[in-house]
Design a protein around this motif. Sequence first.
Motif, short mmCIF file in Angstrom:
data_model
loop_
_atom_site.label_atom_id
_atom_site.label_comp_id
_atom_site.label_asym_id
_atom_site.label_seq_id
_atom_site.Cartn_x
_atom_site.Cartn_y
_atom_site.Cartn_z
N ILE A 168 0.95 -1.23 0.05
CA ILE A 168 0.07 -0.05 0.06
C ILE A 168 0.79 1.25 0.11
N ILE A 169 1.88 1.09 0.59
CA ILE A 169 2.83 2.37 0.58
C ILE A 169 3.34 2.77 -0.55
N GLU A 170 3.44 1.83 -1.52
CA GLU A 170 4.00 2.06 -2.94
C GLU A 170 3.04 2.68 -3.64
N ARG A 171 1.71 2.04 -3.54
CA ARG A 171 0.49 2.77 -4.13
C ARG A 171 0.27 4.12 -3.82
N GLU A 172 0.35 4.53 -2.53
CA GLU A 172 0.07 5.84 -1.97
C GLU A 172 1.06 6.93 -1.84
N PHE A 173 2.20 6.42 -1.09
CA PHE A 173 3.12 7.51 -0.89
C PHE A 173 4.63 7.37 -1.39
N TYR A 174 5.09 6.07 -1.88
CA TYR A 174 6.41 6.27 -2.20
C TYR A 174 6.63 5.67 -3.52
N ASN A 175 7.77 5.88 -4.38
CA ASN A 175 8.13 4.95 -5.59
C ASN A 175 9.20 4.13 -5.41
N ILE A 176 9.33 3.07 -5.76
CA ILE A 176 10.29 2.09 -5.76
C ILE A 176 11.35 2.27 -6.84
N ILE A 177 12.52 2.75 -6.19
CA ILE A 177 13.69 3.25 -7.30
C ILE A 177 14.38 2.12 -7.40
N ASP A 178 14.61 0.90 -6.52
CA ASP A 178 15.61 -0.04 -6.70
C ASP A 178 15.08 -1.29 -5.69
N GLN A 179 15.60 -2.57 -5.98
CA GLN A 179 15.01 -3.57 -5.24
C GLN A 179 15.92 -4.77 -5.36
N GLN A 180 15.93 -5.69 -4.42
CA GLN A 180 16.80 -6.80 -4.38
C GLN A 180 15.95 -7.67 -3.80
N ILE A 181 15.04 -8.60 -4.64
CA ILE A 181 13.98 -9.29 -4.23
C ILE A 181 14.24 -10.75 -4.32
N GLU A 182 15.26 -11.32 -4.62
CA GLU A 182 15.70 -12.75 -4.77
C GLU A 182 15.69 -13.65 -3.45
N SER A 183 15.70 -12.87 -2.42
CA SER A 183 15.98 -13.54 -1.01
C SER A 183 15.08 -14.52 -0.99
N THR A 184 15.14 -15.89 -0.11
CA THR A 184 14.27 -16.75 0.28
C THR A 184 14.21 -16.90 1.59
N GLN A 185 14.65 -15.96 2.35
CA GLN A 185 14.72 -15.60 3.80
C GLN A 185 13.33 -15.99 4.32
N SER A 186 13.39 -16.85 5.65
CA SER A 186 12.16 -16.80 6.34
C SER A 186 11.59 -15.42 6.86
N GLY A 187 10.50 -15.44 6.83
CA GLY A 187 10.02 -13.91 7.14
C GLY A 187 9.55 -13.23 5.86
N GLY A 188 10.07 -13.72 4.63
CA GLY A 188 9.56 -13.08 3.47
C GLY A 188 10.83 -12.67 2.69
N GLY A 189 11.71 -11.68 3.28
CA GLY A 189 12.91 -11.35 2.83
C GLY A 189 12.65 -10.33 1.54
N GLY A 190 13.61 -9.76 0.78
CA GLY A 190 13.30 -8.80 -0.19
C GLY A 190 13.54 -7.53 0.58
N LEU A 191 14.17 -6.72 -0.32
CA LEU A 191 14.43 -5.20 0.20
C LEU A 191 13.96 -4.31 -0.91
N VAL A 192 13.17 -3.41 -0.70
CA VAL A 192 13.13 -2.34 -1.62
C VAL A 192 13.67 -0.91 -1.38
N VAL A 193 14.19 -0.08 -2.16
CA VAL A 193 14.50 1.00 -1.89
C VAL A 193 13.53 2.24 -2.30
N LEU A 194 13.04 3.21 -1.47
CA LEU A 194 11.99 4.02 -1.99
C LEU A 194 12.44 5.54 -1.83
N GLU A 195 11.72 6.15 -2.79
CA GLU A 195 11.83 7.71 -2.43
C GLU A 195 10.43 8.19 -2.42
N LYS A 196 10.28 9.48 -1.75
CA LYS A 196 8.64 9.80 -1.61
C LYS A 196 8.22 10.20 -3.11
#
Length: 270
Positions: free
Chosen positions: A217-245
């Motif tokens: 929801i925060i991407e739809r409403e408040f921030y743009n994703i400018i970069d990401q690293q989402i290949e992780s298979t960590q427990s808990g979900g993993g994945g990291l996004v870089v945002l700017e408002k």
Amino acid sequence: MLILIFNLIKRICWEVYLLFTRLPPTQAWVDPREQALMVKYIQNFKREQRQQKISMVEFGAGSSTFFFSSFVDYYVSIEHSLDYCRELERMAHNQSHRSVIIFYMGRNSSGFYIKRCFEQKSLQSDQTSRIEIYCVPRNAYSLAAYRLWATGGRSTYTMYRDYIDFLSVYFRDTKFDFAFLDGRARPQVAYALLKQLNGPNAKVFIHDWNQREAYHIIEREFYNIIDQQIESTQSGGGGLVVLEKKFENIGQRNINDIEWKYGKEPDWWI
Ligand SMILES: *[C@@H]1O[C@H](CO)[C@@H](O)[C@H](O)[C@H]1NC(C)=O
Ligand SMILES: *[C@@H]1O[C@H](CO)[C@@H](O)[C@H](O)[C@H]1NC(C)=O
């Protein structure tokens, strides 16, 4: 009387727990590729900014606190769990070359105040930054039994009001170049953080993006994703996004008064 006995038992259990458990790892608890992405952004910024001091705020303290703080000049971490803050004191002991200060915060009608604090002064006079950790307890379900009952559901603003609002009250005039969200109530924290960011290019990193669709929801409403690293298979979900408002003046309203542009307020928001 019962409460006294309960607290005594709790205390004994805690001491026993400390005796038999090992320290959490000192490496940041994120996938190494995600960690590298964050470090890349911080170092690039440092290269561009030469003289200017770099500040970073984190929600959800841990080994990441000790790791990422060594790349910036000023590091503030906000944690909701008092038990975990005591664990952090132990981690600090094991890193005696770092200056660490842990504030246990209370709140009354005039604002936040320091109840007590743990301070470790660096033994060596090395150049790494000072770490400030603020323990701001949750508002609802502070009793252990309720907490167990309430796990599983999404964190709401009502549960974590002080923790979410802490920065905008206690650090009202401080702006941060980077933010790392790895604790509770991440979407609400991301919103409250909008007015604390240092300019339109300040970066917000959010961990565990992959499977936690409620965060999106925060991407739809408040921030743009400018970069990401989402290949992780960590427990808990993993994945990291870089945002700017999304734009300069977004996020000025109180959390209760947001005008949602792309849908209704989610039922777990407040
Ligand atoms: C500190 O942590 C390291 C591993 O990170 C461990 O080997 C060492 O025993 C710890 N020292 C203390 C005093 O706990
Ligand atoms: C809030 O707490 C601080 C620190 O204990 C105290 O100085 C202040 O008077 C308190 N304010 C109210 C309204 O209770």
